[in-house]
Design a protein around this motif. Structure first.
Motif, PDB file in Angstrom:
ATOM      1  N   ALA A  10      11.295  83.306  43.860  1.00  0.00           N
ATOM      2  CA  ALA A  10      10.190  84.116  43.590  1.00  0.00           C
ATOM      3  C   ALA A  10      10.168  85.610  44.189  1.00  0.00           C
ATOM      4  CB  ALA A  10       9.059  83.289  44.284  1.00  0.00           C
ATOM      5  N   LYS A  13       5.796  85.315  46.304  1.00  0.00           N
ATOM      6  CA  LYS A  13       5.985  84.098  46.805  1.00  0.00           C
ATOM      7  C   LYS A  13       4.604  83.404  46.841  1.00  0.00           C
ATOM      8  CE  LYS A  13       9.905  84.777  48.622  1.00  0.00           C
ATOM      9  NZ  LYS A  13      11.322  84.590  47.764  1.00  0.00           N
ATOM     10  N   TYR A  14       4.798  82.050  46.143  1.00  0.00           N
ATOM     11  CA  TYR A  14       3.546  81.112  46.528  1.00  0.00           C
ATOM     12  C   TYR A  14       3.766  80.362  47.713  1.00  0.00           C
ATOM     13  CZ  TYR A  14       2.849  76.020  46.091  1.00  0.00           C
ATOM     14  OH  TYR A  14       2.578  74.593  46.165  1.00  0.00           O
ATOM     15  N   TRP A  15       2.753  80.666  48.647  1.00  0.00           N
ATOM     16  CA  TRP A  15       2.737  79.893  49.860  1.00  0.00           C
ATOM     17  C   TRP A  15       1.430  79.277  50.308  1.00  0.00           C
ATOM     18  CZ3 TRP A  15       6.889  77.494  51.979  1.00  0.00           C
ATOM     19  CH2 TRP A  15       6.914  77.291  53.151  1.00  0.00           C
ATOM     20  N   SER A  99      14.626  72.093  43.817  1.00  0.00           N
ATOM     21  CA  SER A  99      13.508  71.255  43.332  1.00  0.00           C
ATOM     22  C   SER A  99      12.670  71.836  42.396  1.00  0.00           C
ATOM     23  CB  SER A  99      12.522  71.002  44.665  1.00  0.00           C
ATOM     24  OG  SER A  99      11.849  72.048  44.856  1.00  0.00           O
ATOM     25  N   SER A 131       6.680  69.688  41.949  1.00  0.00           N
ATOM     26  CA  SER A 131       7.052  71.057  42.820  1.00  0.00           C
ATOM     27  C   SER A 131       6.317  72.165  42.260  1.00  0.00           C
ATOM     28  CB  SER A 131       8.385  71.228  42.941  1.00  0.00           C
ATOM     29  OG  SER A 131       8.831  72.144  43.501  1.00  0.00           O
ATOM     30  N   GLY A 132       5.554  72.703  42.960  1.00  0.00           N
ATOM     31  CA  GLY A 132       4.687  73.650  42.263  1.00  0.00           C
ATOM     32  C   GLY A 132       5.580  74.873  41.587  1.00  0.00           C
ATOM     33  N   SER A 133       6.794  75.344  42.370  1.00  0.00           N
ATOM     34  CA  SER A 133       7.380  76.326  41.771  1.00  0.00           C
ATOM     35  C   SER A 133       8.315  75.916  40.378  1.00  0.00           C
ATOM     36  CB  SER A 133       8.631  76.842  42.913  1.00  0.00           C
ATOM     37  OG  SER A 133       9.287  75.919  43.217  1.00  0.00           O
ATOM     38  N   ARG A 136       7.477  77.407  37.042  1.00  0.00           N
ATOM     39  CA  ARG A 136       8.277  78.579  36.442  1.00  0.00           C
ATOM     40  C   ARG A 136       9.309  78.494  35.898  1.00  0.00           C
ATOM     41  NH1 ARG A 136       6.557  80.784  42.334  1.00  0.00           N
ATOM     42  NH2 ARG A 136       8.866  80.104  42.462  1.00  0.00           N
ATOM     43  N   SER A 185       9.125  72.521  51.908  1.00  0.00           N
ATOM     44  CA  SER A 185       8.029  73.571  51.733  1.00  0.00           C
ATOM     45  C   SER A 185       6.703  72.914  51.518  1.00  0.00           C
ATOM     46  CB  SER A 185       8.522  74.305  50.632  1.00  0.00           C
ATOM     47  OG  SER A 185       8.823  73.422  49.322  1.00  0.00           O
ATOM     48  N   ARG A 186       6.800  71.846  50.996  1.00  0.00           N
ATOM     49  CA  ARG A 186       5.285  71.156  50.943  1.00  0.00           C
ATOM     50  C   ARG A 186       4.651  70.848  52.221  1.00  0.00           C
ATOM     51  NH1 ARG A 186       4.881  65.886  47.069  1.00  0.00           N
ATOM     52  NH2 ARG A 186       6.062  66.932  45.866  1.00  0.00           N
ATOM     53  N   MET A 189       4.043  74.621  54.096  1.00  0.00           N
ATOM     54  CA  MET A 189       2.960  75.481  53.402  1.00  0.00           C
ATOM     55  C   MET A 189       1.751  74.773  53.889  1.00  0.00           C
ATOM     56  SD  MET A 189       2.841  75.442  49.465  1.00  0.00           S
ATOM     57  CE  MET A 189       4.599  75.583  49.171  1.00  0.00           C
ATOM     58  N   MET A 236       5.248  86.727  54.133  1.00  0.00           N
ATOM     59  CA  MET A 236       5.185  85.153  54.002  1.00  0.00           C
ATOM     60  C   MET A 236       5.628  84.408  55.490  1.00  0.00           C
ATOM     61  SD  MET A 236       6.900  82.262  51.506  1.00  0.00           S
ATOM     62  CE  MET A 236       8.498  82.454  52.093  1.00  0.00           C
ATOM     63  N   ASP A 276      13.418  82.443  51.044  1.00  0.00           N
ATOM     64  CA  ASP A 276      12.413  81.320  51.039  1.00  0.00           C
ATOM     65  C   ASP A 276      12.233  80.418  51.956  1.00  0.00           C
ATOM     66  OD1 ASP A 276      11.397  81.784  48.327  1.00  0.00           O
ATOM     67  OD2 ASP A 276      13.663  82.066  47.640  1.00  0.00           O
ATOM     68  N   ALA A 277      11.963  79.201  52.011  1.00  0.00           N
ATOM     69  CA  ALA A 277      11.875  78.146  52.954  1.00  0.00           C
ATOM     70  C   ALA A 277      13.142  77.485  53.280  1.00  0.00           C
ATOM     71  CB  ALA A 277      10.910  77.238  52.544  1.00  0.00           C
TER      72      ALA A 277
HETATM   73  O1  PMV Z   1       7.214  74.556  44.929  1.00  0.00           O
HETATM   74  P1  PMV Z   1       7.853  74.352  46.310  1.00  0.00           P
HETATM   75  O2  PMV Z   1       7.290  73.304  46.953  1.00  0.00           O
HETATM   76  O3  PMV Z   1       9.475  74.275  46.015  1.00  0.00           O
HETATM   77  O4  PMV Z   1       7.641  75.569  47.234  1.00  0.00           O
HETATM   78  C1  PMV Z   1       8.207  76.850  46.822  1.00  0.00           C
HETATM   79  C2  PMV Z   1       7.981  77.751  47.844  1.00  0.00           C
HETATM   80  C3  PMV Z   1       8.859  79.175  47.966  1.00  0.00           C
HETATM   81  O5  PMV Z   1      10.031  78.781  47.556  1.00  0.00           O
HETATM   82  C4  PMV Z   1       8.943  79.336  49.467  1.00  0.00           C
HETATM   83  C5  PMV Z   1       8.033  80.204  47.316  1.00  0.00           C
HETATM   84  C6  PMV Z   1       7.941  80.387  45.778  1.00  0.00           C
HETATM   85  O6  PMV Z   1       7.115  80.576  45.198  1.00  0.00           O
HETATM   86  O7  PMV Z   1       9.139  79.820  45.180  1.00  0.00           O
END
Ligand code: PMV
Length: 308
Positions: A10, A13-15, A99, A131-133, A136, A185-186, A189, A236, A276-277
């Motif tokens: 990202a 970022k998504y956080w 992930s 996983s949110g990301s 994408r 990251s889950r 955040m 972030m 990132d995380a």
């Molecule tokens: O989707 P997750 O739970 O892997 O969270 C992703 C969080 C970051 O990698 C830190 C930011 C992002 O947007 O990818």
């Protein structure tokens, strides 16, 4: 049959989520896909459910294995027992977003195995709940995750920014530490949203960063893109530092590399970083500086997202 999805990093970022169960984000984000770095996943019927990651069968009690089968059951409750085989070409859970590619590749494999016949937008919506990301990771190049406004999450999915091609743009990983991270990251955040006073200003700033980044991308302005990306990543991490108790994914080596990036930039090299995380740093720069980047960071793994 193996299905492939690239990993993504990202730039904005998504956080933080506005809905935990559906993985709906508080802000939109933009990523860059990593070409040949990602995950390959295949499915076959088996006597029992097994998740094999990088040639190793994970115990069913292991959290990643549980997440995989919970995700499958969410979309396909009537199913045979399965062997899910996945291999990553990026280090798992070391902040290199495996992930994301893992859940995207799994969703592609499920689509094929169960003949869902869904388009990539619907697969992106589904993968988001693993996983949110991951939402994408269905496209190459730049991808935006529209946060959406609907409560059911229908409008929250990845959108490829196909008009924005940038063949000279390069990314490099500095793999400092490939250990599994201690706070996912889950969880990280969620803790940040719940306890960090700085998180209250995060979503609005990230949305403003996203608009500025899209403009800089259109102009292929490496300095603009780099500065926005860095500021967004640092903010972030600042929201995490202000969480109670604080959450800090960086290690001593992370900060050392970060200072190197600043010093090189002061000396005229257009190189920018994000993290990132996890403790690992990713660098963004242009092809014309590749030799210098390799010289200063010989351990780096170079990705050319638009040349793969
Ligand atoms: O989707 P997750 O739970 O892997 O969270 C992703 C969080 C970051 O990698 C830190 C930011 C992002 O947007 O990818």
């Amino acid at each position: 049959m193996e299905h492939y999805a690239p990993s993504n990093i990202a730039l904005i970022k998504y956080w933080g989520k506005r809905n935990q169960a559906l993985h709906l984000p508080l802000n939109s984000s933009i990523s860059l896909s990593l070409g040949e770095y990602g995950s390959y996943t295949s499915l076959e019927e088996n006597a029992e459910d097994v998740f094999i990651l990088n040639e190793e069968a994970l115990p069913s009690s292991q959290s990643m294995s549980k997440k995989v089968f919970q995700f499958i059951d969410l979309w396909q409750s009537n199913r045979p027992r399965l062997c899910v085989r996945s291999r990553n070409t990026v280090p798992t859970a070391a902040g290199l977003a495996s992930s994301a590619s893992g859940f995207a590749a799994l969703t592609l494999a499920l689509n094929d195995f169960f003949n869902w016949n869904h388009n990539l937008t619907e697969l992106s919506r589904r993968a988001r709940q693993g996983s949110g990301s991951a939402c994408r990771s269905f496209w190459r190049g730049f991808v935006k995750w529209e946060k959406g406004t609907r409560e059911d999450g229908w409008d929250s999915h990845g959108v490829p920014l196909e008009a924005l091609q940038w063949p000279d743009l390069c990314l490099a990983f500095l793999p400092l530490n490939q250990k599994l991270k201690s706070v996912s990251s889950r969880d990280g955040m969620q803790h940040t949203v719940a306890s960090s006073p700085l998180h209250r200003v995060w979503a609005a700033q990230a949305e403003a960063d996203l608009i500025a980044l899209e403009e800089a991308l259109q102009q292929r302005n490496i300095q603009g893109v780099g500065e926005i990306m860095e500021a967004n990543a640092l903010m972030m991490h600042a929201t995490m530092l202000a969480a109670r108790p604080a959450l800090f994914y960086w290690e001593a080596e992370t900060l050392k590399q970060w200072h190197r990036v600043q010093d090189l930039r002061a000396a005229g090299l257009k190189v920018y970083m994000t993290a990132d995380a996890g403790p690992n740093i990713k660098l963004l720069y242009l092809q014309e500086d590749e030799a210098l980047i390799r010289q200063h960071f010989p351990e780096s793994v170079v990705v050319k997202p638009f040349q793969a």
